[in-house]
Motif scaffolding. Structure first.
Motif, PDB file in Angstrom:
ATOM      1  N   ALA A 262      25.661 103.091  25.517  1.00  0.00           N
ATOM      2  CA  ALA A 262      24.605 103.769  26.275  1.00  0.00           C
ATOM      3  C   ALA A 262      23.479 102.797  26.611  1.00  0.00           C
ATOM      4  N   GLN A 263      23.174 101.880  25.674  1.00  0.00           N
ATOM      5  CA  GLN A 263      22.092 100.921  25.927  1.00  0.00           C
ATOM      6  C   GLN A 263      22.393 100.054  27.149  1.00  0.00           C
ATOM      7  N   SER A 264      23.682  99.747  27.351  1.00  0.00           N
ATOM      8  CA  SER A 264      24.048  98.898  28.488  1.00  0.00           C
ATOM      9  C   SER A 264      23.819  99.614  29.822  1.00  0.00           C
ATOM     10  N   ALA A 265      23.594 100.943  29.759  1.00  0.00           N
ATOM     11  CA  ALA A 265      23.453 101.719  30.994  1.00  0.00           C
ATOM     12  C   ALA A 265      22.011 102.116  31.287  1.00  0.00           C
ATOM     13  N   VAL A 266      21.082 101.818  30.396  1.00  0.00           N
ATOM     14  CA  VAL A 266      19.698 102.261  30.603  1.00  0.00           C
ATOM     15  C   VAL A 266      18.752 101.055  30.585  1.00  0.00           C
ATOM     16  N   ASN A 267      17.547 101.253  31.172  1.00  0.00           N
ATOM     17  CA  ASN A 267      16.612 100.119  31.259  1.00  0.00           C
ATOM     18  C   ASN A 267      15.425 100.271  30.318  1.00  0.00           C
ATOM     19  N   PHE A 268      15.651 100.993  29.226  1.00  0.00           N
ATOM     20  CA  PHE A 268      14.643 101.081  28.166  1.00  0.00           C
ATOM     21  C   PHE A 268      15.372 100.894  26.847  1.00  0.00           C
ATOM     22  N   SER A 269      14.588 100.702  25.778  1.00  0.00           N
ATOM     23  CA  SER A 269      15.231 100.463  24.489  1.00  0.00           C
ATOM     24  C   SER A 269      15.480 101.785  23.770  1.00  0.00           C
ATOM     25  N   ILE A 270      16.747 102.102  23.548  1.00  0.00           N
ATOM     26  CA  ILE A 270      17.093 103.312  22.790  1.00  0.00           C
ATOM     27  C   ILE A 270      16.616 103.163  21.346  1.00  0.00           C
ATOM     28  N   ALA A 271      16.729 101.963  20.809  1.00  0.00           N
ATOM     29  CA  ALA A 271      16.284 101.735  19.425  1.00  0.00           C
ATOM     30  C   ALA A 271      14.785 102.003  19.288  1.00  0.00           C
ATOM     31  N   ASP A 272      13.991 101.642  20.312  1.00  0.00           N
ATOM     32  CA  ASP A 272      12.542 101.912  20.258  1.00  0.00           C
ATOM     33  C   ASP A 272      12.293 103.414  20.182  1.00  0.00           C
ATOM     34  N   LYS A 273      13.041 104.169  20.957  1.00  0.00           N
ATOM     35  CA  LYS A 273      12.854 105.629  20.946  1.00  0.00           C
ATOM     36  C   LYS A 273      13.295 106.215  19.602  1.00  0.00           C
ATOM     37  N   ILE A 274      14.360 105.667  19.034  1.00  0.00           N
ATOM     38  CA  ILE A 274      14.805 106.140  17.719  1.00  0.00           C
ATOM     39  C   ILE A 274      13.749 105.803  16.667  1.00  0.00           C
ATOM     40  N   ALA A 275      13.190 104.603  16.763  1.00  0.00           N
ATOM     41  CA  ALA A 275      12.143 104.206  15.805  1.00  0.00           C
ATOM     42  C   ALA A 275      10.940 105.143  15.905  1.00  0.00           C
ATOM     43  N   SER A 276      10.552 105.493  17.130  1.00  0.00           N
ATOM     44  CA  SER A 276       9.420 106.420  17.299  1.00  0.00           C
ATOM     45  C   SER A 276       9.736 107.770  16.671  1.00  0.00           C
ATOM     46  N   TYR A 277      10.974 108.222  16.850  1.00  0.00           N
ATOM     47  CA  TYR A 277      11.386 109.494  16.238  1.00  0.00           C
ATOM     48  C   TYR A 277      11.308 109.398  14.714  1.00  0.00           C
ATOM     49  N   LEU A 278      11.805 108.296  14.162  1.00  0.00           N
ATOM     50  CA  LEU A 278      11.782 108.139  12.701  1.00  0.00           C
ATOM     51  C   LEU A 278      10.355 108.192  12.179  1.00  0.00           C
ATOM     52  N   VAL A 279       9.443 107.545  12.907  1.00  0.00           N
ATOM     53  CA  VAL A 279       8.037 107.531  12.481  1.00  0.00           C
ATOM     54  C   VAL A 279       7.450 108.941  12.557  1.00  0.00           C
TER      55      VAL A 279
END
Lengths: 284, 57
Positions: A262-279
């Motif tokens: 999925a990351q290869s198909a989008v122009n934002f960081s999925i991991a950044d969004k997951i990190a924000s969710y975790l926080v």
């Protein structure tokens, strides 16, 4: 600031990305190999992990049971063990989806080769035969005719694992050469992609060479994604769906979602969004 | 950093930024190893597990 342990058993690209994203926003985060630690079950104070544990073991059993232990020890665990135990088992996932009225492929279960044969006679072929536990399309077979059905059942019987002797059948859904993967973090749909089958393969798993293309889900699809995630208890999840003549069908939920495709198909960081969710979720 | 393959004795290059648990492969025989970082920063390799039936997403 919150502190996180990201628990793994085989370090993947995803765990390293999530660690970097957590550290980038000033969180205290560490990677911990579950194979390098042990637990005493009779006290709460002996666990050196952080207050928040993000469980990311490749082994479903390690994920589920370590999540149970860590929560018993007072840690805040993401995903919750109940969610992992449902998502890791396709039969329990189907029960949860059906209970909440989420459309899913027609599914049949038998506990013997004789009753498996009865299902075949009653429902007809083709049928997809899936292991209850597993991923990446492994051991998923398509029985197109009596001969392949018989061979698949015989092979499954030869596997020395009682779970493989429980037969989970699904209708073979006529769909375009793609399925849909949504990555959900709590109330947010982080990314939604079509996953296309590689040439000569009917399965769309990225692990099998499939590729992803981003799209914006309709409101109806968004509602279905949220309902599916809620049906298994919510959290950080991958929701896999197919387009069929009956509309969207949800066929799998992943509590240890991989997102490199999925990351290869989008122009934002999925991991950044997951990190924000975790926080947002974390115990501070 | 360097380590030796326990099967073929070939030298395996371990990236200097490798972290605990990272996978490295012997380029001669294909054996997969996990990096273990000891106190003091030295590196050892342990053979990676085979894929199990319950592995997945």
């Amino acid at each position: 600031m919150a502190s996180f342990s990201v628990l793994f058993d085989r370090l993947r690209w995803e765990e390293k990305e999530i660690l970097n994203s957590l550290q980038k926003i000033g969180q205290k985060a560490e990677l911990v190999d579950v194979k390098s630690i042990s637990f005493s079950l009779d006290c709460r104070e002996d666990c050196a992990l952080s207050d928040n544990v993000f469980v990311r073991c490749l082994s479903h059993y390690r994920s589920w049971l370590s999540a149970e232990i860590l929560r018993a020890k007072g840690k805040y665990v993401i995903n919750r063990p109940e969610v992992i135990s449902v998502c890791m088992n396709k039969l329990l996932t189907t029960i949860a989806l059906v209970k909440e009225g989420v459309p899913t492929p027609k599914t049949y279960v038998s506990f013997s080769t004789d009753s498996a044969e009865e299902i075949k006679e009653k429902v007809g072929l083709p049928l997809v035969i899936k292991p209850l536990v597993g991923s990446w399309g492994r051991l998923i077979s398509l029985a197109r005719d009596n001969s392949s059905f018989k061979s698949i059942i015989e092979l499954r019987e030869a596997i020395n694992d009682p779970l493989e002797h429980i037969y989970y059948f699904q209708e073979f859904v006529r769909r375009p050469p793609r399925d849909i993967r949504a990555i959900v973090a709590g109330e947010e749909i982080v990314a939604c992609v079509y996953r296309y089958s590689p040439p000569g393969e009917w399965k769309t798993n990225v692990a099998r060479g499939g590729f992803s293309v981003q799209f914006k889900p309709s409101e109806a699809l968004q509602e279905l994604i949220h309902r599916s995630a809620d049906a298994v208890g919510g959290g950080l999840l991958g929701v896999d769906m197919m387009e069929s003549e009956r509309g969207y069908l949800v066929h799998e939920l992943n509590s240890n979602v991989e997102f490199r495709g999925a990351q290869s198909a989008v122009n934002f960081s999925i991991a950044d969004k997951i990190a924000s969710y975790l926080v947002r979720e974390a115990r501070k | 950093m360097e380590a030796r393959c326990s099967y073929c004795d070939c030298i395996i290059q371990v990236p200097s930024d490798a972290v605990e648990g990272e996978l490295v492969k012997c380029m001669d025989c294909g054996t997969l190893y996990e990096v273990r970082i000891c106190n003091g920063g030295s590196v050892t390799l342990t053979e990676a597990e085979e894929v199990e039936e319950d592995w997945g997403e």
